[in-house]
Design an enzyme around this catalytic site. Structure first.
Site, PDB file in Angstrom:
ATOM      1  N   GLU A 259       0.843  -1.199   0.000  1.00 35.34           N
ATOM      2  CA  GLU A 259       0.000   0.000   0.000  1.00 35.34           C
ATOM      3  C   GLU A 259       0.882   1.255   0.000  1.00 35.34           C
ATOM      4  O   GLU A 259       1.926   1.278   0.635  1.00 35.34           O
ATOM      5  CB  GLU A 259      -0.881  -0.011   1.255  1.00 35.34           C
ATOM      6  CG  GLU A 259      -1.788   1.194   1.406  1.00 35.34           C
ATOM      7  CD  GLU A 259      -2.451   1.248   2.777  1.00 35.34           C
ATOM      8  OE1 GLU A 259      -3.529   1.858   2.897  1.00 35.34           O
ATOM      9  OE2 GLU A 259      -1.883   0.675   3.738  1.00 35.34           O
ATOM     10  N   LYS A 319     -10.179   0.032  -2.389  1.00 35.13           N
ATOM     11  CA  LYS A 319     -10.398  -0.361  -0.995  1.00 35.13           C
ATOM     12  C   LYS A 319     -11.860  -0.168  -0.602  1.00 35.13           C
ATOM     13  O   LYS A 319     -12.409   0.933  -0.724  1.00 35.13           O
ATOM     14  CB  LYS A 319      -9.486   0.450  -0.077  1.00 35.13           C
ATOM     15  CG  LYS A 319      -9.506  -0.002   1.382  1.00 35.13           C
ATOM     16  CD  LYS A 319      -8.486   0.786   2.196  1.00 35.13           C
ATOM     17  CE  LYS A 319      -8.419   0.288   3.636  1.00 35.13           C
ATOM     18  NZ  LYS A 319      -7.425   1.051   4.433  1.00 35.13           N
ATOM     19  N   CYS A 375      -4.484  -2.987   3.909  1.00 31.57           N
ATOM     20  CA  CYS A 375      -4.239  -2.527   5.279  1.00 31.57           C
ATOM     21  C   CYS A 375      -5.241  -3.111   6.282  1.00 31.57           C
ATOM     22  O   CYS A 375      -5.335  -4.304   6.430  1.00 31.57           O
ATOM     23  CB  CYS A 375      -4.215  -1.000   5.327  1.00 31.57           C
ATOM     24  SG  CYS A 375      -3.349  -0.357   6.791  1.00 31.57           S
TER      25      CYS A 375
END
Length: 505
Positions: A259, A319, A375
């Protein structure tokens, strides 16, 4: 009550030891046993207070990384919010444990309350915060094996049930009951603890070669990407170095960057786009890049981008669960009344709607179907389950831990990925900008774990597996069963209370 207060604080402190970087997994059932003992027989209001104290003693040190660079207020607010859920555990269990004011430990009730409230904490508010769920401390324990049967909720349930049984043993020993009365709950607690050893964790299957690139950043902290081009250059250099060093080794099938490896929009910035495409063409292997896109209008998107040799960008994943207060500010005007730190997030991130799955061929003739999470998404049961149900035969976790410095946040996240490997029977490529990165086999074993804030590469073969674990097939049903059982217990308790009130009249 003073002893109970001390016991609640000790319980929370002991639970800290189960999580990285202490990793004393047996501390979890011991801690919950002490908490059940402390809560048994008190009034619900006292149970709430004791649970809150235990929660604060756990969450304040465990989530200390949340305030490293943004000050104490966000850390204290987050820890207190999470502790309130443990307070709810205390209130509900205290009410269930006092039907006749006898104060008898009820292990099943305690376990049901714990898993239901932990499920609530994972969903609310603002989508929940499932970080440091009980199960995420158990990747190295026999309890952790149970994740393949019922996921993280089932592991949490069995841990809480074991803790409740230990509380029964302790309460009977305190009351000087015969040793024989201690034997059964003690045997059940130990049996539950060892039962996971009977659960197989297969690691077979065809393999593919993966390379995870940890490029590192110029500095830790909120401005880790102040030199965005330097971060991109770091990952390019580390990738080309990995290619050179890999001469004579099996040819990689897929490279993975973390990321934020390209916070320069690689689809709009011609220079960044060309640099990435040149790198991919040179290594001759598909590459997954973690980037930021300047879209939609007025927002940003946190994305995974697939680049293929000779083709450029061929697929993307946006995301799905941006982090509240980290990637977007809900109710910004309200929270600004408490802290102007909310304006550090100048533009909100826009959530994606599609499950992340990239498909690329492997040299062995196999097909890599990489299930993506970015994440904190690795902590959400539904997001990880979705990619497996979509057909993923390997999981890819891209993360950036630079904003948390040299804290336990990164090891905590790696522990989550390890449990996910067990839960879904999938290998995991876990790659961070600054560490810790690792290749994880489906039994939860982390290989080549990197150090923090170093440039490093993890490479090797990982199994590609398609079989579905029982946990995957059951989905959320273990939590719904626990909720239904808890509602039944609460209903019975309410009826008993009404009957007693009627008799007293």
């Amino acid at each position: 009550m003073l002893r109970r207060v001390v016991g609640a604080l000790v319980s929370g402190g002991v639970l800290c030891l189960a999580f990285p970087t202490f990793d004393v997994w047996v501390a979890a059932p011991v801690s919950l046993g002490l908490l059940a003992l402390v809560l048994t027989g008190v009034r619900p209001r006292a149970g709430f207070g004791l649970g809150l104290l235990a929660g604060l003693a756990f969450f304040l040190p465990t989530l200390h990384w949340a305030g490293v660079y943004v000050g104490n207020l966000p850390w204290l607010a987050l820890a207190t919010l999470q502790a309130l859920f443990v307070g709810l555990v205390g209130a509900l269990y205290a009410w269930l444990s006092r039907p006749g004011h006898s104060g008898t430990v009820r292990p099943l009730a305690f376990a049901l309350v714990w898993v239901v409230v932990e499920g609530l904490r994972a969903r609310a508010p603002y989508g929940g915060f499932p970080w440091v769920k009980l199960a995420f401390s158990q990747a190295d324990s026999p309890f952790g094996h149970l994740a393949s049967l019922g996921g993280a909720p089932f592991v949490g349930f069995v841990l809480a049930l074991s803790g409740g049984l230990l509380a029964v043993v302790a309460s009977r020993a305190r009351d000087r009951m015969p040793l024989g009365s201690l034997a059964l709950p003690a045997a059940l607690a130990v049996g539950l603890g060892l039962s996971g050893l009977l659960v197989p964790l297969p690691t077979d299957g065809p393999t593919a070669q993966f390379v995870g690139v940890q490029g590192n950043v110029p500095r830790a902290g909120l401005d880790f990407n102040a030199e965005r081009r330097a971060v991109l250059d770091n990952h390019v250099k580390a990738t080309l170095a990995a290619q050179a060093e890999g001469a004579g080794q099996p040819r990689p099938d897929l490279y993975v960057w973390p990321e934020n490896s390209s916070d320069i929009d690689p689809l709009r910035n011609a220079d960044a786009n060309q640099l990435i495409r040149n790198t991919v063409d040179q290594i001759g292997v598909p590459l997954i890049v973690g980037g930021l896109l300047e879209e939609p209008r007025g927002y940003l998107s946190n994305v995974s981008l697939l680049f293929e040799p000779g083709k450029g960008n061929t697929d993307r994943y946006v995301k799905r669960h941006p982090v509240p207060f980290g990637e977007y500010i809900p109710n910004r005007a309200f929270w600004r009344l408490f802290s102007d730190k909310v304006d550090l997030v100048r533009r909100d991130f826009y959530p994606g709607s599609e499950v992340g799955l990239f498909t690329v061929p492997a040299a062995s003739g196999q097909e890599i179907r990489a299930g993506l999470s970015i994440c904190f998404e690795v902590a959400y049961d539904d997001i990880m389950r979705d990619v497996v149900n979509a057909g993923a035969n390997v999981l890819v976790v891209q993360t950036n831990n630079a904003t948390f410095g040299y804290t336990a946040e990164s090891p905590q996240q790696l522990a989550i990925s390890r449990l996910r490997a067990i839960e879904f029977g999938r290998s995991v490529v876990h790659v961070s900008t600054v560490g810790q990165s690792a290749l994880i086999t489906p039994d939860g074993t982390a290989h080549q774990v990197t150090s923090l804030f170093t440039q490093a590469v993890v490479r090797g073969a990982l199994p590609l597996r398609d079989s579905m674990t029982l946990a995957t097939r059951l989905g959320e049903s273990p939590e719904w069963v626990a909720l239904l059982a808890l509602v039944v217990l609460l209903g019975r308790r309410l009826r008993v209370r009404r009957q007693r009130a009627a008799l007293s009249d």
